[in-house]
Design a protein around this motif. Structure first.
Motif, mmCIF file in Angstrom:
data_model
loop_
_atom_site.group_PDB
_atom_site.id
_atom_site.type_symbol
_atom_site.label_atom_id
_atom_site.label_comp_id
_atom_site.label_asym_id
_atom_site.label_seq_id
_atom_site.Cartn_x
_atom_site.Cartn_y
_atom_site.Cartn_z
ATOM 1 N N GLY A 12 6.402 7.545 0.958
ATOM 2 C CA GLY A 12 5.273 8.456 0.769
ATOM 3 C C GLY A 12 5.624 9.831 1.298
ATOM 4 N N TYR A 13 4.624 10.576 1.740
ATOM 5 C CA TYR A 13 4.870 11.949 2.193
ATOM 6 C C TYR A 13 5.807 11.984 3.394
ATOM 7 C CZ TYR A 13 1.193 13.406 -0.921
ATOM 8 O OH TYR A 13 0.448 13.638 -2.040
ATOM 9 N N GLY A 14 5.485 11.182 4.419
ATOM 10 C CA GLY A 14 6.288 11.214 5.635
ATOM 11 C C GLY A 14 7.703 10.729 5.369
ATOM 12 N N THR A 46 -2.371 12.177 -2.477
ATOM 13 C CA THR A 46 -3.481 13.142 -2.435
ATOM 14 C C THR A 46 -4.005 13.505 -3.828
ATOM 15 O OG1 THR A 46 -2.076 15.109 -2.499
ATOM 16 C CG2 THR A 46 -2.540 14.192 -0.341
ATOM 17 N N VAL A 81 8.092 -4.236 3.267
ATOM 18 C CA VAL A 81 8.309 -4.463 4.694
ATOM 19 C C VAL A 81 7.212 -5.376 5.214
ATOM 20 C CG1 VAL A 81 8.369 -3.390 6.985
ATOM 21 C CG2 VAL A 81 9.394 -2.210 5.011
ATOM 22 N N ASN A 262 -1.384 0.933 8.380
ATOM 23 C CA ASN A 262 -0.845 -0.253 7.724
ATOM 24 C C ASN A 262 -0.818 -1.439 8.706
ATOM 25 O OD1 ASN A 262 1.131 -2.133 6.591
ATOM 26 N ND2 ASN A 262 1.592 -0.493 5.157
ATOM 27 N N GLY A 295 2.892 9.865 9.928
ATOM 28 C CA GLY A 295 1.911 9.758 8.846
ATOM 29 C C GLY A 295 0.676 8.990 9.291
ATOM 30 N N ASP A 296 0.066 8.308 8.340
ATOM 31 C CA ASP A 296 -1.203 7.616 8.605
ATOM 32 C C ASP A 296 -1.074 6.478 9.617
ATOM 33 O OD1 ASP A 296 -2.250 9.367 6.795
ATOM 34 O OD2 ASP A 296 -2.813 7.869 5.293
ATOM 35 N N THR A 312 -3.462 13.207 7.550
ATOM 36 C CA THR A 312 -3.323 13.957 6.290
ATOM 37 C C THR A 312 -1.867 13.996 5.841
ATOM 38 O OG1 THR A 312 -2.971 16.063 7.440
ATOM 39 C CG2 THR A 312 -5.242 15.535 6.822
ATOM 40 N N ALA A 313 -1.703 14.321 4.567
ATOM 41 C CA ALA A 313 -0.362 14.501 4.003
ATOM 42 C C ALA A 313 0.317 15.691 4.663
ATOM 43 C CB ALA A 313 -0.470 14.723 2.499
ATOM 44 N N GLN A 314 -0.484 16.695 4.937
ATOM 45 C CA GLN A 314 0.017 17.883 5.595
ATOM 46 C C GLN A 314 0.731 17.524 6.907
ATOM 47 O OE1 GLN A 314 -2.014 22.191 6.726
ATOM 48 N NE2 GLN A 314 -3.323 20.512 6.179
ATOM 49 N N LYS A 373 -5.955 24.972 -4.201
ATOM 50 C CA LYS A 373 -5.695 23.528 -4.235
ATOM 51 C C LYS A 373 -4.463 23.216 -5.093
ATOM 52 C CE LYS A 373 -6.760 19.177 -3.553
ATOM 53 N NZ LYS A 373 -6.835 18.611 -2.209
HETATM 54 P P1 FAD Z 1 1.728 7.568 2.041
HETATM 55 O O1 FAD Z 1 2.005 8.888 1.469
HETATM 56 O O2 FAD Z 1 0.488 6.876 1.589
HETATM 57 O O3 FAD Z 1 2.976 6.649 1.733
HETATM 58 C C1 FAD Z 1 3.134 5.333 2.170
HETATM 59 C C2 FAD Z 1 4.280 4.719 1.405
HETATM 60 O O4 FAD Z 1 4.621 3.475 1.973
HETATM 61 C C3 FAD Z 1 3.985 4.479 -0.057
HETATM 62 O O5 FAD Z 1 5.074 4.905 -0.832
HETATM 63 C C4 FAD Z 1 3.826 2.962 -0.139
HETATM 64 O O6 FAD Z 1 4.189 2.438 -1.389
HETATM 65 C C5 FAD Z 1 4.770 2.513 0.962
HETATM 66 N N1 FAD Z 1 4.437 1.220 1.539
HETATM 67 C C6 FAD Z 1 3.221 0.777 1.921
HETATM 68 N N2 FAD Z 1 3.308 -0.456 2.431
HETATM 69 C C7 FAD Z 1 4.599 -0.801 2.380
HETATM 70 C C8 FAD Z 1 5.329 -1.961 2.744
HETATM 71 N N3 FAD Z 1 4.724 -3.021 3.285
HETATM 72 N N4 FAD Z 1 6.667 -1.983 2.522
HETATM 73 C C9 FAD Z 1 7.296 -0.919 1.958
HETATM 74 N N5 FAD Z 1 6.656 0.189 1.599
HETATM 75 C C10 FAD Z 1 5.331 0.256 1.806
HETATM 76 N N6 FAD Z 1 -4.264 14.655 2.730
HETATM 77 C C11 FAD Z 1 -4.115 15.999 2.755
HETATM 78 O O7 FAD Z 1 -3.390 16.523 3.611
HETATM 79 N N7 FAD Z 1 -4.754 16.798 1.837
HETATM 80 C C12 FAD Z 1 -5.518 16.285 0.839
HETATM 81 O O8 FAD Z 1 -6.059 17.015 0.020
HETATM 82 C C13 FAD Z 1 -5.662 14.863 0.756
HETATM 83 N N8 FAD Z 1 -6.362 14.302 -0.249
HETATM 84 C C14 FAD Z 1 -6.394 12.947 -0.389
HETATM 85 C C15 FAD Z 1 -7.021 12.388 -1.507
HETATM 86 C C16 FAD Z 1 -7.041 11.019 -1.708
HETATM 87 C C17 FAD Z 1 -7.673 10.450 -2.948
HETATM 88 C C18 FAD Z 1 -6.447 10.167 -0.726
HETATM 89 C C19 FAD Z 1 -6.457 8.670 -0.911
HETATM 90 C C20 FAD Z 1 -5.840 10.709 0.400
HETATM 91 C C21 FAD Z 1 -5.799 12.098 0.584
HETATM 92 N N9 FAD Z 1 -5.143 12.684 1.688
HETATM 93 C C22 FAD Z 1 -5.016 14.061 1.752
HETATM 94 C C23 FAD Z 1 -4.538 11.856 2.752
HETATM 95 C C24 FAD Z 1 -3.048 11.661 2.491
HETATM 96 O O9 FAD Z 1 -2.847 11.156 1.206
HETATM 97 C C25 FAD Z 1 -2.419 10.748 3.525
HETATM 98 O O10 FAD Z 1 -2.710 11.210 4.809
HETATM 99 C C26 FAD Z 1 -0.894 10.685 3.327
HETATM 100 O O11 FAD Z 1 -0.594 10.084 2.088
HETATM 101 C C27 FAD Z 1 -0.195 9.943 4.459
HETATM 102 O O12 FAD Z 1 1.184 9.964 4.250
HETATM 103 P P2 FAD Z 1 2.074 8.730 4.676
HETATM 104 O O13 FAD Z 1 3.494 9.163 4.503
HETATM 105 O O14 FAD Z 1 1.649 8.221 5.994
HETATM 106 O O15 FAD Z 1 1.689 7.580 3.637
#
Ligand code: FAD
Length: 398
Positions: A12-14, A46, A81, A262, A295-296, A312-314, A373
């Motif tokens: 994902g983003y991180g 996002t 994972v 998660n 990340g989250d 956030t993705a940011q 946006k």
């Molecule tokens: P993610 O980007 O969600 O990536 C997680 C990754 O891990 C994915 O590729 C997934 O497939 C993978 N994964 C999950 N479980 C497993 C596993 N068991 N084994 C292997 N891989 C796995 N944030 C903003 O900053 N601005 C916005 O405008 C915004 N709008 C949003 C709108 C929506 C509809 C949603 C749902 C969220 C929004 N967010 C926004 C929040 C943002 O999307 C999250 O904070 C961000 O995606 C977190 O990044 P991450 O890297 O932690 O996880």
């Protein structure tokens, strides 16, 4: 000396930012780098409210991991994972395989928070993933197709649980999509009911009240009915039950009340709050020298408010950059950096050319917020894949 193994979990983003930047800092002779994710594509989480409502093709939100890491010395493992074993420096996958690491970056994102409400996973659309968006989009269209053969009100009743950013952004898209679906399926617009049910005393809690009002007025004018300060007590086969007993019959309930980390975090035994690890300033899990969590799945405190930053993705992307520097320091020597988020602003889309946002200390709404946006969406693509990716998947800001 043996080359250290660096494992990045989640594309994902991180995870993707970590992967994209790490090969710039460490040469192929300095480390083995492996990215593990459960899909062979990265997706823009996002953006998912758009394909979920059917206003953007879901393929626009995703891109092959191979393309993003193409030409870089990174191995990709397609796998789910299951658990990190931080005492053994191993990660286990659901297919039984185990991967060894010297450094691991946990970036597996979030899952829906139900706050103990029964029936969420059984009876609502709650997966903010590409597959979840596809299913919700097709289901929505099916409800319209069904209605004229079997005119039941619940087919055209949509309940969005949660008036946070995800719920509001999804409502923006849905309220733009509904008139199009009405036309396509010969359904009178006034037959469609869209409810937004929120437990908190306001929509978008914590956001600028003037912008909240702008968003609510706009959505109300497009037919959304808000029920604010109204907790949902249960999601059932027939719809939702509100606290106090009122029921809304609906074939479509969309769950958007927020997230928790998660479940891998809990399974792996890290100390956590709602499956998020309160990481050290250098983004390592407390007690572990070689486990980074971003990340989250991570939780960091805003020192001004003494409350956690909303995930956030940011923040996830900025954490990816810090992790790369810190892993490099651990391998090549040097000081670890403290992570300090640089919050550029928050912009929420409202469908069509509408949006609201705060950027710096400027309030934006309407087309200027819409422009911002789209630029933010394009910037994420730029960071991950440069100009080529912006050209391929980018959005028109006008
Ligand atoms: P993610 O980007 O969600 O990536 C997680 C990754 O891990 C994915 O590729 C997934 O497939 C993978 N994964 C999950 N479980 C497993 C596993 N068991 N084994 C292997 N891989 C796995 N944030 C903003 O900053 N601005 C916005 O405008 C915004 N709008 C949003 C709108 C929506 C509809 C949603 C749902 C969220 C929004 N967010 C926004 C929040 C943002 O999307 C999250 O904070 C961000 O995606 C977190 O990044 P991450 O890297 O932690 O996880």
């Amino acid at each position: 000396a043996m080359k250290p193994n660096i494992l990045i979990l989640g594309a994902g983003y991180g995870g993707m930012v970590t992967a994209a930047k790490i090969t710039k800092e460490l040469g192929p002779n300095e480390a083995n780098i492996t990215l593990v994710s459960k899909h062979d594509y990265h997706y823009q989480t996002t953006w998912l409210h758009e394909p979920a409502a059917g206003t953007l093709d879901s393929d626009r939100t995703r891109m092959p991991v191979s393309q993003l890491i193409g030409g870089k010395k990174i191995d990709f493992v397609l796998g789910e994972v299951e658990q990190v074993h931080p005492e053994e420096n191993k990660v286990s996958l659901s297919n039984g395989e185990q991967l060894d690491y010297d450094y691991v970056v946990v970036a597996v994102g979030a899952i829906p928070e139900t706050f103990g409400v029964e029936g969420v996973f059984e009876h609502s659309f709650n997966q903010w993933t590409v597959n979840g968006a596809r299913e919700l989009k097709e289901h929505t269209e099916y409800m319209f197709a069904k209605y004229n053969n079997e005119p039941k009100d619940e087919y055209l009743t949509f309940v969005v649980a949660g008036a946070g950013f995800t719920g509001i952004e999804y409502l923006g898209e849905l309220s733009v999509r509904v008139p199009e679906l009405c036309k396509k399926y010969d359904v009178p617009l006034n037959k469609v009911k869209i409810y937004c049910v929120e437990a908190a005393p306001t929509a978008l809690p914590g956001f600028d009240p003037e912008l909240v009002e702008y968003a609510m007025n706009l959505l109300e004018n497009r037919g959304v009915e808000f029920k604010i300060g109204t907790p949902i007590s249960e999601v059932t086969e027939n719809g939702v039950t509100l606290k106090g007993g009122e029921e809304i019959n609906a074939e479509t309930v969309i769950w958007a009340t927020g997230v928790r980390g998660n479940p891998i975090i809990e399974k792996s035994g890290f100390e956590n709050m709602r499956a998020r690890v309160k990481v050290e300033k250098d983004l390592r899990a407390p007690g572990y020298e070689n486990v980074f969590i971003i990340g989250d799945c991570s939780l960091i405190i805003n020192e001004e408010t003494e409350r956690p930053y909303p995930p956030t993705a940011q923040i996830a992307m900025q954490q990816g950059e810090t992790v790369v520097k810190n892993i490099k320091a651990l391998i090549k020597g040097g000081e670890l950096q403290e992570f300090k988020p640089d919050i550029k602003g928050t912009v929420a889309s409202l469908g069509g050319k509408e949006a609201i946002g705060v950027v710096g200390d400027k309030k934006l709404f309407g087309t200027s917020a819409h422009f911002m946006k789209k630029m933010i969406d394009n910037r994420a693509l730029w960071i991950l894949g440069g100009a080529g990716l912006v050209l391929k998947k980018g959005k028109n800001p006008f």
